[in-house]
Design a protein around this motif. Structure first.
Motif, PDB file in Angstrom:
ATOM      1  N   MET A   1     -56.616   6.555 -15.309  1.00 21.87           N
ATOM      2  CA  MET A   1     -57.050   5.571 -16.624  1.00 21.87           C
ATOM      3  C   MET A   1     -57.175   4.929 -17.574  1.00 21.87           C
ATOM      4  O   MET A   1     -56.593   5.243 -18.227  1.00 21.87           O
ATOM      5  N   LYS A   2     -57.878   6.484 -17.226  1.00 21.95           N
ATOM      6  CA  LYS A   2     -58.712   7.188 -18.327  1.00 21.95           C
ATOM      7  C   LYS A   2     -57.686   7.267 -19.823  1.00 21.95           C
ATOM      8  O   LYS A   2     -57.632   7.606 -20.467  1.00 21.95           O
ATOM      9  N   LYS A   3     -56.822   8.802 -18.987  1.00 21.54           N
ATOM     10  CA  LYS A   3     -55.643   8.785 -19.339  1.00 21.54           C
ATOM     11  C   LYS A   3     -55.205   8.498 -20.743  1.00 21.54           C
ATOM     12  O   LYS A   3     -54.054   7.771 -21.432  1.00 21.54           O
ATOM     13  N   SER A   4     -54.472   6.868 -19.636  1.00 21.84           N
ATOM     14  CA  SER A   4     -53.915   5.952 -19.764  1.00 21.84           C
ATOM     15  C   SER A   4     -53.581   5.371 -21.204  1.00 21.84           C
ATOM     16  O   SER A   4     -53.799   5.105 -21.897  1.00 21.84           O
ATOM     17  N   LYS A   5     -55.463   4.890 -20.837  1.00 27.06           N
ATOM     18  CA  LYS A   5     -56.190   4.080 -22.180  1.00 27.06           C
ATOM     19  C   LYS A   5     -56.447   5.273 -23.115  1.00 27.06           C
ATOM     20  O   LYS A   5     -55.556   3.896 -24.661  1.00 27.06           O
ATOM     21  N   SER A   6     -56.477   6.506 -22.928  1.00 33.56           N
ATOM     22  CA  SER A   6     -56.228   7.078 -24.324  1.00 33.56           C
ATOM     23  C   SER A   6     -54.342   6.945 -25.289  1.00 33.56           C
ATOM     24  O   SER A   6     -55.018   6.661 -26.698  1.00 33.56           O
ATOM     25  N   PHE A   7     -53.954   7.160 -23.946  1.00 33.90           N
ATOM     26  CA  PHE A   7     -52.458   7.433 -24.427  1.00 33.90           C
ATOM     27  C   PHE A   7     -52.327   5.807 -25.428  1.00 33.90           C
ATOM     28  O   PHE A   7     -51.115   5.481 -26.323  1.00 33.90           O
TER      29      PHE A   7
ATOM     30  N   GLY B   1     -37.071  26.413 -13.922  1.00 33.21           N
ATOM     31  CA  GLY B   1     -35.861  24.908 -14.699  1.00 33.21           C
ATOM     32  C   GLY B   1     -36.958  24.750 -16.223  1.00 33.21           C
ATOM     33  O   GLY B   1     -37.418  26.029 -16.939  1.00 33.21           O
ATOM     34  N   PHE B   2     -37.498  24.100 -16.163  1.00 36.17           N
ATOM     35  CA  PHE B   2     -38.221  23.691 -17.661  1.00 36.17           C
ATOM     36  C   PHE B   2     -39.370  22.954 -17.472  1.00 36.17           C
ATOM     37  O   PHE B   2     -39.565  21.829 -16.384  1.00 36.17           O
ATOM     38  N   TRP B   3     -40.297  23.090 -18.583  1.00 31.44           N
ATOM     39  CA  TRP B   3     -41.262  22.454 -18.643  1.00 31.44           C
ATOM     40  C   TRP B   3     -41.818  22.805 -20.206  1.00 31.44           C
ATOM     41  O   TRP B   3     -41.681  23.594 -21.022  1.00 31.44           O
ATOM     42  N   PHE B   4     -43.031  21.591 -20.160  1.00 30.50           N
ATOM     43  CA  PHE B   4     -43.314  21.606 -21.935  1.00 30.50           C
ATOM     44  C   PHE B   4     -45.015  22.120 -21.493  1.00 30.50           C
ATOM     45  O   PHE B   4     -45.449  21.198 -20.442  1.00 30.50           O
ATOM     46  N   ARG B   5     -45.654  23.555 -21.742  1.00 32.29           N
ATOM     47  CA  ARG B   5     -46.766  23.961 -21.866  1.00 32.29           C
ATOM     48  C   ARG B   5     -47.604  23.188 -22.320  1.00 32.29           C
ATOM     49  O   ARG B   5     -48.921  23.264 -21.907  1.00 32.29           O
ATOM     50  N   ARG B   6     -47.490  22.591 -23.764  1.00 37.82           N
ATOM     51  CA  ARG B   6     -48.129  21.712 -24.308  1.00 37.82           C
ATOM     52  C   ARG B   6     -47.418  20.495 -25.793  1.00 37.82           C
ATOM     53  O   ARG B   6     -46.529  21.443 -25.717  1.00 37.82           O
ATOM     54  N   ILE B   7     -47.933  19.407 -25.529  1.00 34.58           N
ATOM     55  CA  ILE B   7     -47.209  18.868 -26.530  1.00 34.58           C
ATOM     56  C   ILE B   7     -48.665  17.865 -27.482  1.00 34.58           C
ATOM     57  O   ILE B   7     -50.032  17.652 -27.074  1.00 34.58           O
ATOM     58  N   TYR B   8     -49.036  18.231 -28.536  1.00 34.09           N
ATOM     59  CA  TYR B   8     -50.154  17.750 -29.245  1.00 34.09           C
ATOM     60  C   TYR B   8     -49.319  16.665 -30.242  1.00 34.09           C
ATOM     61  O   TYR B   8     -48.267  16.875 -30.777  1.00 34.09           O
ATOM     62  N   PHE B   9     -50.334  15.383 -30.588  1.00 31.27           N
ATOM     63  CA  PHE B   9     -50.212  14.573 -31.213  1.00 31.27           C
ATOM     64  C   PHE B   9     -51.613  14.367 -32.093  1.00 31.27           C
ATOM     65  O   PHE B   9     -52.086  13.979 -31.402  1.00 31.27           O
ATOM     66  N   THR B  10     -51.403  14.520 -33.426  1.00 33.81           N
ATOM     67  CA  THR B  10     -52.893  14.938 -34.106  1.00 33.81           C
ATOM     68  C   THR B  10     -52.790  13.574 -35.388  1.00 33.81           C
ATOM     69  O   THR B  10     -51.438  14.441 -36.442  1.00 33.81           O
ATOM     70  N   TYR B  11     -53.863  13.350 -35.262  1.00 34.56           N
ATOM     71  CA  TYR B  11     -53.965  12.363 -36.541  1.00 34.56           C
ATOM     72  C   TYR B  11     -55.115  12.650 -37.653  1.00 34.56           C
ATOM     73  O   TYR B  11     -56.554  12.998 -36.562  1.00 34.56           O
ATOM     74  N   GLU B  12     -55.613  12.669 -38.663  1.00 36.83           N
ATOM     75  CA  GLU B  12     -56.507  14.083 -39.412  1.00 36.83           C
ATOM     76  C   GLU B  12     -57.338  12.038 -40.519  1.00 36.83           C
ATOM     77  O   GLU B  12     -55.653  11.648 -41.285  1.00 36.83           O
TER      78      GLU B  12
ATOM     79  N   LEU C   1     -58.191  13.203 -34.653  1.00 39.09           N
ATOM     80  CA  LEU C   1     -58.279  12.533 -32.844  1.00 39.09           C
ATOM     81  C   LEU C   1     -56.659  13.283 -33.016  1.00 39.09           C
ATOM     82  O   LEU C   1     -55.645  13.457 -33.538  1.00 39.09           O
ATOM     83  N   ARG C   2     -56.875  14.057 -31.092  1.00 37.47           N
ATOM     84  CA  ARG C   2     -55.207  14.929 -31.161  1.00 37.47           C
ATOM     85  C   ARG C   2     -55.651  14.681 -29.842  1.00 37.47           C
ATOM     86  O   ARG C   2     -56.063  14.274 -28.917  1.00 37.47           O
ATOM     87  N   LEU C   3     -54.102  14.175 -28.876  1.00 35.82           N
ATOM     88  CA  LEU C   3     -54.031  13.749 -28.187  1.00 35.82           C
ATOM     89  C   LEU C   3     -53.157  14.846 -27.286  1.00 35.82           C
ATOM     90  O   LEU C   3     -52.269  15.447 -28.250  1.00 35.82           O
TER      91      LEU C   3
ATOM     92  N   PRO D   1     -51.421  11.702 -21.184  1.00 40.54           N
ATOM     93  CA  PRO D   1     -52.195  12.390 -22.331  1.00 40.54           C
ATOM     94  C   PRO D   1     -53.575  12.695 -22.104  1.00 40.54           C
ATOM     95  O   PRO D   1     -54.313  12.282 -20.668  1.00 40.54           O
ATOM     96  N   LEU D   2     -54.335  13.242 -22.586  1.00 43.36           N
ATOM     97  CA  LEU D   2     -56.241  13.538 -22.312  1.00 43.36           C
ATOM     98  C   LEU D   2     -56.251  13.394 -23.404  1.00 43.36           C
ATOM     99  O   LEU D   2     -55.732  14.266 -24.695  1.00 43.36           O
ATOM    100  N   VAL D   3     -57.626  13.778 -24.034  1.00 46.42           N
ATOM    101  CA  VAL D   3     -58.213  14.089 -25.755  1.00 46.42           C
ATOM    102  C   VAL D   3     -58.437  15.620 -25.884  1.00 46.42           C
ATOM    103  O   VAL D   3     -59.057  15.350 -25.059  1.00 46.42           O
TER     104      VAL D   3
END
Length: 357
Positions: free
Chosen positions: A1-7, A68-79, A90-92, A109-111
């Motif tokens: 739930m916390k992760k969903s709220k962060s997203f 198979g395929f996977w994403f090991r990291r996705i970053y979305f950053t705001y400064e 803030l980076r998710l 997602p997580l912070v």
């Protein structure tokens, strides 16, 4: 739930930025490059990396031939720079689980970062919140291939790349050749605090000449009861325009957890830039002790009964700026364990992809 709220919070921020940007009379180029919040300019950036993987060989029979395929990291950053001296970030982070036993886990997602940075005097910074720890900061930047693999202490779960607390860093000498980084954190990474103790982290980095780097690092994590973790590391590297060579040695005492509570790692890596599009990369880690958490390492589980040597070799191909494809192979070769059994090699073939914006 916390992760969903962060997203959801992240999405609301994005839409508010866009709405405010549309209220401003700016041209398309400015609107594309900058987004506004309450009239102040901010910056959005990000990156993504992952692999197409093929498990060529593995100690677990059920893992063999998985692919198979996977994403090991996705970053979305705001400064946002609030003033000449104050910056917020803030980076998710999002990633596939990397667990071969997980059948249908969604990418959540997580912070990753959430801090305020105050730049004071000429070259000193104070950070408050969830921010980058000094544990492998210099090693990772010098390695330059985090998208290919984590640095050794990160891979073997000796610490965390982030912590919630207060950090201060800057130059000891006016010419910037001697730097420091001190931090006081929870010791729980970017997760909730779980005990009364705290973690002290510190590093001293020396640049004797432009292309040489030396660093001494240490930390003490005051865990519950008498289970403290104490880590020490030395690192040295040559970083030229085409060739990079680095070496590190680290030791960690885990007090009171088990009879054999001391762990050692030696690692060496090299990269070579052939031209603007092609390059070579390789690394060897000597793990002198079995890792009791080895089976839980994401994307590349290690046998937890035997010491080992870890190899990764690859070829970088950069068809466009900020885009890299790296065909590579990872191998784990094990020693004989305490009961006289030598686990078979783990072998992974991968095509790793990486891009940033």
């Amino acid at each position: 739930m916390k992760k969903s709220k962060s997203f959801l919070l992240g999405l609301l921020l994005i839409f508010s930025f866009i709405a405010n940007a549309q209220d401003e009379k700016v041209n398309d180029k400015k609107l594309f490059n900058k987004i506004t919040l309450e009239g102040k300019w901010g910056k959005i950036s990000g990156l993504m990396f992952g692999d197409y993987y093929d498990v060529i060989d593995q100690n677990h029979e059920e893992y063999k031939e998985l692919n198979g395929f996977w994403f090991r990291r996705i970053y979305f950053t705001y400064e946002n720079k609030l003033s000449k001296t104050i910056t917020v970030r803030l980076r998710l982070e999002l990633a596939s689980s990397g667990d071969f036993n997980a059948e249908s886990e969604a990418i959540l997602p997580l912070v990753k970062d959430a801090y305020l940075k105050w730049r004071f005097k000429p070259n000193h910074e104070l950070l408050v919140g969830i921010s980058e720890s000094p544990t492998w900061r210099t090693v990772e930047k010098t390695w330059g291939h985090r998208f290919l693999e984590k640095t050794p202490l990160d891979l073997q779960k000796w610490g965390s790349s982030r912590d919630f607390g207060i950090g201060v860093r800057g130059n000891i000498t006016s010419n910037g050749k001697l730097k420091y980084y001190f931090m006081l954190g929870n010791g729980s990474g970017n997760k909730t605090e779980v005990n009364k103790g705290k973690k002290l982290l510190s590093s001293i980095t020396w640049f004797p000449i432009d292309k040489l780097i030396f660093e001494v690092y240490g930390d003490w994590n005051d865990n519950t009861g008498h289970t403290d973790w104490i880590t020490g590391q030395i690192f040295g590297a040559y970083k030229g325009p085409k060739f990079v060579l680095g070496m590190q040695y680290a030791i960690q005492d885990r007090l009171g957890e088990m009879q054999d509570n001391t762990f050692h790692i030696f690692s060496s890596f090299a990269t070579y830039k052939l031209n603007n599009k092609w390059g070579l990369v390789g690394r060897i880690d000597r793990n002198f002790d079995p890792n009791p958490k080895g089976e839980s390492i994401s994307y590349i589980p290690f046998n937890d009964t035997a010491s080992n040597i870890f190899y990764v070799f690859g070829v970088d191909f950069k068809p466009w700026k900020n885009v890299t494809f790296t065909p590579n192979i990872e191998v784990v070769s094990y020693d004989e364990n305490n009961v006289g059994i030598t686990p078979g090699n783990d072998v992974y073939g991968r095509i790793t992809f990486y891009w940033k914006f």
